[in-house]
Scaffold this active site. Structure first.
Site, PDB file in Angstrom:
ATOM      1  N   GLU A 100     -11.679  -1.808   4.489  1.00  0.00           N
ATOM      2  CA  GLU A 100     -10.835  -1.396   3.563  1.00  0.00           C
ATOM      3  C   GLU A 100     -10.776  -2.315   2.344  1.00  0.00           C
ATOM      4  O   GLU A 100     -10.992  -2.243   1.301  1.00  0.00           O
ATOM      5  CB  GLU A 100      -9.296  -1.278   3.911  1.00  0.00           C
TER       6      GLU A 100
ATOM      7  N   HIS B 271     -15.108  10.338  -3.184  1.00  0.00           N
ATOM      8  CA  HIS B 271     -14.543  10.530  -4.347  1.00  0.00           C
ATOM      9  C   HIS B 271     -13.517  11.717  -4.397  1.00  0.00           C
ATOM     10  O   HIS B 271     -13.386  12.595  -5.133  1.00  0.00           O
ATOM     11  CB  HIS B 271     -15.559  10.954  -5.380  1.00  0.00           C
TER      12      HIS B 271
ATOM     13  N   CYS C 114       0.777  -1.331   0.072  1.00  0.00           N
ATOM     14  CA  CYS C 114      -0.021  -0.003  -0.041  1.00  0.00           C
ATOM     15  C   CYS C 114       0.715   1.286   0.164  1.00  0.00           C
ATOM     16  O   CYS C 114       0.158   2.371  -0.308  1.00  0.00           O
ATOM     17  CB  CYS C 114      -0.909   0.089   1.252  1.00  0.00           C
TER      18      CYS C 114
END
Length: 132
Positions: free
Chosen positions: A116, A72, A25
Site C-alpha cells: 500500500e 484504475h 484512511c
C-alpha cells in the site's frame, strides 16, 4: 496497480469505530492508492526452459487476475467482490490470491505481496497472512 479508490469504512461499525479502526484512511467516500503487487511462484524448475513457469504466461495471468478487474477502478463501486468486503490491503491481497489460484497450475502460487506504501505491506500465502 494504480489509482484504486478504497473505502476503509465498514458498514458494520459506527463512524467512531471506523475512525478508531482505520485512522486517517477512514473515509466513507473512499480514498486512492497506488498499490504495488509482487507475485511469487514456486515449483520444479523445468530442465529444458530453466523456469518454474513461463514468465510471459505468468504476466498474462496477472493481467487477467489483477489489472483487468482492479486497475484504475473504484474498488467499492466497480468491483463486485468489494460490495460486501471492506477494501483493506489485506482483502485486496486475498482477492488477488483467489483470482490467481483459478488461473495458475495447482500448487504453484506461493505468495502475493501487496504494498500500500513502502511501510504498509501485506503478504498473503493462502490461509496464512503475514504483515511486514
Amino acid at each position: 496497480l494504480t489509482c484504486h479508490v478504497c473505502l476503509s469504512h465498514s458498514k458494520a461499525l459506527s463512524d467512531e469505530e471506523n475512525l478508531k479502526l482505520f485512522g486517517k484512511c477512514n473515509n466513507p467516500n473512499g480514498h486512492g492508492h497506488n498499490y504495488k503487487v509482487v507475485v511469487t511462484v514456486r515449483g520444479e524448475i523445468d530442465p529444458v526452459s530453466g523456469m518454474v513457469m513461463n514468465l510471459t504466461e505468468l504476466k498474462e495471468h496477472m493481467q487477467e487476475a489483477i489489472m483487468e478487474p482492479l486497475d484504475h477502478k473504484n474498488l467499492d463501486q466497480d468491483v463486485p467482490y468489494f460490495a460486501e468486503v471492506v477494501s483493506t490491503t489485506e482483502n485486496v491481497a486475498v482477492f488477488i490470491w483467489e483470482n490467481l489460484q483459478r488461473l495458475l497450475p495447482a500448487g504453484i502460487l506461493y505468495k502475493v505481496k501487496v504494498f500500500e506504501t513502502e511501510q504498509n505491506v501485506v503478504v498473503y500465502k493462502g490461509e496464512e497472512t503475514v504483515l511486514e
